[in-house]
Design a protein around this motif. Structure first.
Motif, PDB file in Angstrom:
ATOM      1  N   GLU A 286     -79.588  25.864  31.185  1.00 48.70           N
ATOM      2  CA  GLU A 286     -80.410  24.661  31.099  1.00 48.70           C
ATOM      3  C   GLU A 286     -81.305  24.481  32.330  1.00 48.70           C
ATOM      4  OE1 GLU A 286     -82.170  21.492  29.304  1.00 48.70           O
ATOM      5  OE2 GLU A 286     -80.785  22.963  28.450  1.00 48.70           O
ATOM      6  N   PRO A 287     -80.784  24.660  33.571  1.00 51.99           N
ATOM      7  CA  PRO A 287     -81.676  24.562  34.747  1.00 51.99           C
ATOM      8  C   PRO A 287     -82.797  25.608  34.726  1.00 51.99           C
ATOM      9  CG  PRO A 287     -79.383  24.398  35.423  1.00 51.99           C
ATOM     10  CD  PRO A 287     -79.373  24.809  33.986  1.00 51.99           C
ATOM     11  N   ALA A 288     -82.466  26.807  34.228  1.00 50.52           N
ATOM     12  CA  ALA A 288     -83.487  27.860  34.142  1.00 50.52           C
ATOM     13  C   ALA A 288     -84.576  27.483  33.144  1.00 50.52           C
ATOM     14  CB  ALA A 288     -82.842  29.186  33.749  1.00 50.52           C
ATOM     15  N   LEU A 289     -84.165  26.914  32.013  1.00 51.40           N
ATOM     16  CA  LEU A 289     -85.127  26.469  31.009  1.00 51.40           C
ATOM     17  C   LEU A 289     -86.039  25.383  31.569  1.00 51.40           C
ATOM     18  CD1 LEU A 289     -86.234  26.352  28.097  1.00 51.40           C
ATOM     19  CD2 LEU A 289     -84.383  24.746  27.561  1.00 51.40           C
ATOM     20  N   GLN A 290     -85.468  24.430  32.276  1.00 49.36           N
ATOM     21  CA  GLN A 290     -86.260  23.340  32.841  1.00 49.36           C
ATOM     22  C   GLN A 290     -87.268  23.861  33.856  1.00 49.36           C
ATOM     23  OE1 GLN A 290     -83.689  20.266  34.313  1.00 49.36           O
ATOM     24  NE2 GLN A 290     -82.798  19.830  32.325  1.00 49.36           N
ATOM     25  N   LEU A 291     -86.832  24.786  34.715  1.00 47.43           N
ATOM     26  CA  LEU A 291     -87.748  25.332  35.726  1.00 47.43           C
ATOM     27  C   LEU A 291     -88.854  26.144  35.067  1.00 47.43           C
ATOM     28  CD1 LEU A 291     -88.484  25.685  38.688  1.00 47.43           C
ATOM     29  CD2 LEU A 291     -86.981  27.699  38.755  1.00 47.43           C
TER      30      LEU A 291
ATOM     31  N   PRO B  69     -82.230   8.350  25.202  1.00 46.18           N
ATOM     32  CA  PRO B  69     -83.005   9.308  26.018  1.00 46.18           C
ATOM     33  C   PRO B  69     -83.410  10.571  25.266  1.00 46.18           C
ATOM     34  CG  PRO B  69     -81.205   8.394  27.310  1.00 46.18           C
ATOM     35  CD  PRO B  69     -81.018   7.893  25.908  1.00 46.18           C
ATOM     36  N   ALA B  70     -82.489  11.131  24.458  1.00 48.37           N
ATOM     37  CA  ALA B  70     -82.814  12.366  23.737  1.00 48.37           C
ATOM     38  C   ALA B  70     -83.956  12.151  22.755  1.00 48.37           C
ATOM     39  CB  ALA B  70     -81.577  12.870  22.997  1.00 48.37           C
ATOM     40  N   GLU B  71     -83.941  11.023  22.052  1.00 43.73           N
ATOM     41  CA  GLU B  71     -85.013  10.717  21.099  1.00 43.73           C
ATOM     42  C   GLU B  71     -86.280  10.282  21.826  1.00 43.73           C
ATOM     43  OE1 GLU B  71     -85.912   7.733  17.310  1.00 43.73           O
ATOM     44  OE2 GLU B  71     -83.982   7.657  18.353  1.00 43.73           O
TER      45      GLU B  71
ATOM     46  N   ARG C 185     -90.235  11.283  20.997  1.00 46.96           N
ATOM     47  CA  ARG C 185     -91.184  10.270  20.550  1.00 46.96           C
ATOM     48  C   ARG C 185     -92.301  10.026  21.559  1.00 46.96           C
ATOM     49  NH1 ARG C 185     -87.959   5.246  18.008  1.00 46.96           N
ATOM     50  NH2 ARG C 185     -90.113   4.480  17.916  1.00 46.96           N
ATOM     51  N   ALA C 186     -92.008  10.244  22.838  1.00 43.90           N
ATOM     52  CA  ALA C 186     -93.040  10.067  23.866  1.00 43.90           C
ATOM     53  C   ALA C 186     -93.859  11.337  24.066  1.00 43.90           C
ATOM     54  CB  ALA C 186     -92.404   9.637  25.186  1.00 43.90           C
ATOM     55  N   GLY C 187     -93.403  12.459  23.502  1.00 44.71           N
ATOM     56  CA  GLY C 187     -94.132  13.722  23.633  1.00 44.71           C
ATOM     57  C   GLY C 187     -94.068  14.312  25.027  1.00 44.71           C
ATOM     58  N   VAL C 188     -92.873  14.220  25.669  1.00 44.00           N
ATOM     59  CA  VAL C 188     -92.712  14.751  27.027  1.00 44.00           C
ATOM     60  C   VAL C 188     -91.503  15.674  27.058  1.00 44.00           C
ATOM     61  CG1 VAL C 188     -93.747  12.710  28.076  1.00 44.00           C
ATOM     62  CG2 VAL C 188     -91.270  12.810  27.811  1.00 44.00           C
ATOM     63  N   LEU C 189     -91.426  16.504  28.094  1.00 44.04           N
ATOM     64  CA  LEU C 189     -90.272  17.371  28.258  1.00 44.04           C
ATOM     65  C   LEU C 189     -89.030  16.534  28.567  1.00 44.04           C
ATOM     66  CD1 LEU C 189     -91.927  20.190  30.382  1.00 44.04           C
ATOM     67  CD2 LEU C 189     -91.140  20.391  28.037  1.00 44.04           C
ATOM     68  N   PRO C 190     -87.894  16.874  27.978  1.00 44.29           N
ATOM     69  CA  PRO C 190     -86.684  16.064  28.162  1.00 44.29           C
ATOM     70  C   PRO C 190     -86.289  15.848  29.618  1.00 44.29           C
ATOM     71  CG  PRO C 190     -86.380  17.608  26.356  1.00 44.29           C
ATOM     72  CD  PRO C 190     -87.684  17.966  27.005  1.00 44.29           C
TER      73      PRO C 190
END
Length: 336
Positions: free
Chosen positions: A159-164, A266-268, A272-277
């Protein structure tokens, strides 16, 4: 990642006579084009039944002659025009009569960065054929796309790798795929790709200075925002682009604030805001720094700045500086 509508269109017994693929996401557009060619002209038939042109070089008479020629030992022939947005007006006008009455034994395919749907040519194209738009993948959908591609290569991202990786890559999917290929090679036999691998392999391609400025504005840090603005302008960053990205960030904050008021999870909220989680905590914190009634006057002011930047002779630096100095002190924190 082909659209279902395109899959159904290509699977029909009666194949389309006119296809137009357009939009800024070149990777998806090329996938669609290859899928269309695969469905319409077999590889063994392409020497005699597939002709490819480039928009600016197109001579309508030559294209029409080919389209009106019966296919050679095959069900149909195709003409593919790449960079169709560069078709000269007079050539487009000559092709329009064919677009109004295309032949079933031929298929004209256009690939364009963009099209003007107000033009009669494209109106006829839509009436008698199929138009497919390929937009940039939204930030909220990027993680899923990356995970799919990494898993297809037999690897897994932490997950940290995906975020970076999401932070560092740009918007174009071809660039994303290139970085994934580098990560797969770098990892060798190791199945799990960790954050250290991403940090070592993937360069940050975003214009970080602008994002630092946007973050400072979102944090209501006027002093740092003014400092970063001056540095960006000295480095030659376009004032209109700076104003646009500030406005985009505030649109995200306004969306997040409204969704928080609706008690969206938060997940939804990210979707709905169109941003990265992983940006949700930061945007949530910043959204709470601004009163709801602040946003309408902010967007009105940013629109005035945009118009002035494009039409007046006022110094762009002075316009942007004054805008920040005027807006941020007014952004009173909502009462708890």
């Amino acid at each position: 990642m082909l659209p279902d509508t395109l899959r159904r269109c290509l699977a029909r017994d009666v194949k389309p006579a006119l296809l137009c693929f357009y939009g800024p996401e070149n990777y998806l557009l090329e996938q669609a084009c290859e899928a269309a060619l695969a469905a319409l002209v077999a590889p063994t038939d392409r020497d005699f039944n597939l002709d490819v042109f480039v928009g600016r070089e197109v001579q309508a008479a030559q294209v029409l002659d080919i389209l009106h020629t019966y296919p050679v030992m095959a069900p149909r022939r195709c003409v593919l025009i790449r960079q169709g947005q560069d078709l000269r007006a007079e050539q487009m006008e000559r092709l329009q009569a064919y677009v109004e009455k295309p032949l079933a034994e031929s298929c004209l395919i256009l690939c364009c960065d963009k099209i003007d749907k107000r033009r009669k040519f494209f109106q006829c194209f839509k009436k008698n054929g199929e138009l497919f738009e390929f937009k940039k993948l939204s930030p909220a959908r990027l993680p899923d796309f990356i995970n799919q591609q990494v898993q297809a290569a037999g690897k897994v991202l932490t997950e940290p790798a995906l975020q970076l990786l999401c932070q560092r890559v740009g918007e174009g999917l071809q660039e994303v795929l290139s970085e994934i290929d580098k990560l797969v090679l770098f990892n060798g036999a190791e199945r799990l790709i960790d954050v250290e691998a991403v940090a070592a392999v993937v360069c940050d391609t975003r214009p970080e200075g602008i994002f630092e400025l946007v973050e400072a504005v979102g944090e209501r840090d006027l002093a740092r925002a003014l400092y970063l603005l001056e540095r960006l302008l000295q480095d030659g960053e376009a004032p209109v682009k700076i104003n646009f990205l500030i406005a985009r960030h505030f649109r995200q904050l306004w969306k997040v604030q409204a969704l928080l008021g609706q008690r969206v999870a938060p997940a939804e909220l990210a979707q709905r805001a169109g941003v990265l989680p992983f940006l949700v905590p930061q945007l949530t914190r910043q959204a709470r720094l601004f009163a709801p009634e602040f946003f309408p006057q902010l967007f009105d002011r940013l629109l005035q700045v945009d118009l002035a930047l494009k039409s007046s002779r006022i110094d762009p630096a002075a316009l942007l500086q004054h805008s920040l100095m005027e807006l941020l002190p007014l952004a009173q924190q909502p009462a708890e």
